[in-house]
Design an enzyme around this catalytic site. Structure first.
Site, PDB file in Angstrom:
ATOM      1  CB  CYS A 194      -0.927  -0.001   1.210  1.00 16.95           C
ATOM      2  SG  CYS A 194      -1.997   1.450   1.314  1.00 16.95           S
TER       3      CYS A 194
ATOM      4  CB  CYS B 204      -0.503   2.358   4.050  1.00 11.84           C
ATOM      5  SG  CYS B 204      -2.148   1.829   3.545  1.00 11.84           S
ATOM      6  CG  ASP B 205       3.288   1.167   4.469  1.00 10.72           C
ATOM      7  OD1 ASP B 205       2.853   1.659   5.527  1.00 10.72           O
ATOM      8  OD2 ASP B 205       3.082  -0.020   4.133  1.00 10.72           O
TER       9      ASP B 205
END
Length: 324
Positions: free
Chosen positions: A133, A136-137
């Site tokens: 993701c 997300c990261d």
């Protein structure tokens, strides 16, 4: 007979449980025996969930979701759904243990699973340089060299997004052409930070405490090479967890559960769906939580519309009043 059973224990499932429990519906949450908490249980630092300005570990966030649901009276069972009977006024959920529960309504919040490469080091280095993701990261890879595996729209979207942070992004694809739409291809080709590695498969990931590189196999020549990177994003698709509802609920072309408009209503009365299992695009914790809210409110409205059981007739002789 329960008012509501929620299948799934990610952000959608637990948010639905919070709302349902606060409405005094006493929900039962089927949380899974091995994957309780959803995909966030495999995530380290979560920095984009509102209310946590310093960030929070994925498992800690899910523990707080669960504690909040249980505070209001939700019951959590750690078991897996073996079969469902969703038609009719009474819904039946049979668990792996053989236990059967009945309810007037069901919320399916089983989420989705990222497709993985199937490498041992992929699991070992999950959260330590390996991710599924970018949203997300990506922030954790500022000024680093990273690689994205995949050739579809999601891979191009991930690679383009990651150029906001990384100094260089390699796109590794096992063919010599992409499956992505032309607009997504053009966007990636025009980005000077992106370099394509064609006809290549990732067969290994190197690094002890974090990713230091990947081992590549040329799909044409068979030649093996190494590529130095500090992060690896796997973008080869994801699969909605719909196996328990096959043959009962309508699915979309993307394989997600079909719902009516912005609601959570499926093709069967009293059956609702929420989270990544209905969302082929966004797949974020906050959007899943919002979807869980919708499902709980839809279920509450449905339950309120059901005819109430008539009170049993009783004569004065059948009533006993005890006084002291």
């Amino acid at each position: 007979m329960r008012e509501i059973i929620i299948i799934g224990s990610g952000p959608a499932g637990y948010t639905a449980a919070i709302y349902a429990a606060r409405a005094n519906l006493k929900p039962l949450v089927i949380a899974s025996s091995v994957e309780a908490g959803g995909e966030l249980m495999n995530t380290t630092e979560v920095e984009n969930y509102p209310g946590f300005p310093e960030g929070i570990q994925g498992p800690d966030l899910m523990a707080q979701f669960q504690a909040q649901a249980e505070r209001f009276g939700a019951e959590v069972v750690y078991d897996d759904v073996a079969s469902l009977e969703l038609e009719g006024d009474v819904k039946r959920v049979t668990l792996g243990s053989g236990e059967t529960h009945e309810a007037k309504s069901i919320i399916v919040a089983t989420g989705s699973a990222y497709r993985k490469l199937g490498l041992d080091d992929e699991e070992r280095l999950s959260g330590h340089g390996v991710s599924w993701c970018a949203t997300c990261d990506g922030f954790f890879f500022r000024e680093k060299t990273i690689a994205v595996v995949g050739g579809g729209d999601s891979a191009m979207e991930e690679a383009t997004f990651l150029t906001r942070f990384a100094s260089k992004v390699y796109v590794i694809h096992r063919r010599d052409s992409l499956k992505a739409s032309k607009i997504m291809q053009d966007r990636a080709f025009a980005n000077e930070k992106i370099e394509f590695v064609w006809n290549s498969e990732v067969t290994g990931i190197t690094g002890d405490e974090g990713v230091t590189g990947v081992i590549l196999n040329d799909t044409v020549t068979g030649e093996v090479s190494a590529l130095d990177v500090q992060g690896l994003f796997v973008a080869i698709g994801n699969d909605p967890r719909t196996h328990v509802v096959h043959g009962q609920l309508d699915l979309t072309d993307d394989g997600t559960i079909a719902v009516s408009g912005r609601s959570s209503k499926t093709n069967l009365p009293g059956v609702f769906a929420a989270g990544d299992v209905i969302d082929p695009h966004y797949r974020q914790a906050v959007t899943a939580a919002a979807s869980g809210t919708v499902a709980a409110l839809d279920a509450e409205e449905y339950l309120a519309s059901l005819p109430q059981a008539p009170l049993a007739d009783a004569s004065e002789n059948e009533l006993a009043v005890v006084t002291h």
